[in-house]
Design an enzyme around this catalytic site. Structure first.
Site, PDB file in Angstrom:
ATOM      1  N   GLY A   1       0.868  -1.064   0.145  1.00 38.17           N
ATOM      2  CA  GLY A   1      -0.056  -0.065   0.060  1.00 38.17           C
ATOM      3  C   GLY A   1       0.914   1.235   0.079  1.00 38.17           C
TER       4      GLY A   1
ATOM      5  N   ASP B   1       7.275  -5.035 -14.159  1.00 41.75           N
ATOM      6  CA  ASP B   1       6.552  -4.293 -12.853  1.00 41.75           C
ATOM      7  C   ASP B   1       6.493  -2.888 -13.082  1.00 41.75           C
ATOM      8  OD1 ASP B   1       5.774  -3.094 -10.391  1.00 41.75           O
ATOM      9  OD2 ASP B   1       6.994  -4.607  -9.289  1.00 41.75           O
TER      10      ASP B   1
ATOM     11  N   TRP C   1       5.188  -1.160  -1.023  1.00 34.17           N
ATOM     12  CA  TRP C   1       5.487  -0.456   0.002  1.00 34.17           C
ATOM     13  C   TRP C   1       6.015  -1.218   1.327  1.00 34.17           C
ATOM     14  CZ3 TRP C   1       6.522   3.759   2.930  1.00 34.17           C
ATOM     15  CH2 TRP C   1       5.988   3.522   4.307  1.00 34.17           C
TER      16      TRP C   1
END
Length: 401
Positions: A125, A348, A193
């Protein structure tokens, strides 16, 4: 401690290759100073040239193995075959809520072996929360698996709260949880994160960390934020980008972070929810190499989206609450001695490979595994397999001590 080989690159399959750590003997320390490991488009020398040739061969699609030294081949023979399959679903054996401030209470749970080696899972997150599937990366017979929801996320309360919610508050919470569970030291596992928080926590408390597994490296630098939220990734995903962009009037598109901050903190809850859905959907649509409808549907959940979008935006607007743009790279020396595995998807979009590469250059002792047929999500088959294998390697080392 069992060695992981000294070759600079080895093809694992057509889908991935491995860049293990560089052994720091007195000879290699003088030969491979950190400054000499800087990557450029110019020809590199010595073993760095070997590493570059591996990259060229892999990108060209050749199956040939890089030439190995006798030492590296001998070390490879010592390696067992590590499990790469996710473990079965398990249920927690204990769970609870820990009050960490006058405002915040965090949810935590434990599963696996109560007497096993502790590992703490740091979710992404920020604001993403944990899920039962997070337990499946760890051998439940060996690991004591600790999951918790960070401030404002998941089952922690108050939901989506930004007050007293900074990286340093979360680091303090991790320590409070470790002490609450009476754990002297533990392994740290984090993706996206979670990799940011894992690095920041480990640099703050290196004496409490036995090993680190990182996935989808995010160093929270300006160029990473700009790539994803100011139009970079839109080059690859214009169809997913346009709804995110079009929520914001043209006169406010000079900084999407600020424009979304205004709406995510609006007094009108419907404005909050609309912004949260657009923000979350953008990330969910770009998190997999191939579209994942189950993941995309999470963007339709207003409760999840509000915490996810508000907390992410809060951290990104505030630059992770770090004192400098390169803070995590600048403090690698504090954790250089900790055995670390890095898993990175080649494609990614959320956390581009440049960050994993920059981290590997600053920290050549860490092992970097590049998964060639994967994007960002930990649930993509190639990423999941390498995360399980990374935990298995650290388990093997721990058993050998």
């Amino acid at each position: 401690m069992i060695g992981l080989g000294t070759s600079l690159g080895k093809a694992l399959s057509p889908d991935s290759y491995f860049l293990p750590s560089l052994p720091l003997t007195p000879t290699t320390i003088s030969t491979f100073s950190l400054s000499s490991l800087s990557f450029s488009s110019n020809n590199l020398t010595g073993k760095r040239n070997s590493r570059n040739s591996v990259l060229r061969r892999q990108s060209a699609g050749f199956e040939s193995e890089p030439e190995l030294t006798s030492d590296s081949m001998e070390s490879d023979k010592e390696l067992p075959e590590f499990n790469r399959n996710l473990y079965p679903n398990i249920e927690p054996y204990s769970s609870g809520f820990l009050k960490v401030s006058d405002i915040h209470t965090i949810y935590w749970e434990q599963s696996g072996n109560p007497d096993g080696h502790p590992v703490v899972f740091l979710h992404g997150g920020p604001g993403g929360g944990t899920s039962p599937s997070n337990r499946k990366f760890f051998d439940p017979e060996f690991y004591r698996i600790i999951l918790f929801d960070q401030r404002g996320a998941g089952q922690s309360t108050p939901h989506a709260c930004l007050v007293e919610n900074t990286t340093w508050d979360l680091i303090s919470d991790i320590e409070k949880l470790r002490e609450h569970l009476e754990i002297p030291e533990w392994q740290v596992f984090g993706g996206s994160w979670g990799s940011t928080l894992a690095l920041a926590y480990s640099q703050s408390h290196p004496d409490k960390v036995t090993g680190i597994v990182l996935r989808g490296i995010f160093l929270l630098r300006k160029k990473e934020i700009d790539w994803f939220y100011e139009g970079g990734a839109a080059v690859i995903y214009p169809d997913a980008w346009e709804p995110f962009r079009d929520l914001i009037p043209e006169n406010e598109r000079g900084c999407f972070l600020d424009a979304y901050k205004k709406r995510l903190n609006s007094d009108d809850q419907e404005i909050q929810y609309a912004a949260a859905r657009a923000w979350t959907m953008w990330e969910m649509m770009t998190a997999h190499l191939l579209p994942n409808n189950e993941n995309i549907k999470r963007g339709e959940d207003d409760k999840f989206s509000l915490a996810f979008a508000r907390i992410e935006n809060h951290y990104f607007v505030n630059k992770g609450f770090f004192p400098s743009d390169g803070f995590l790279l600048d403090n690698i020396d504090k954790i250089r001695h900790i055995k670390t595995m890095i898993v990175q998807g080649r494609y990614d979009m959320c956390c581009p490979m440049m960050s994993a590469w920059d981290l590997h250059k600053a920290w050549p002792e860490a092992d970097l595994k590049v998964v060639q047929d994967a994007g960002h999500s930990a649930n993509e088959p190639g990423i999941a397999a390498e995360l399980v294998a990374a935990n298995e390697k650290l388990k093997h080392m721990k058993k050998g001590q």
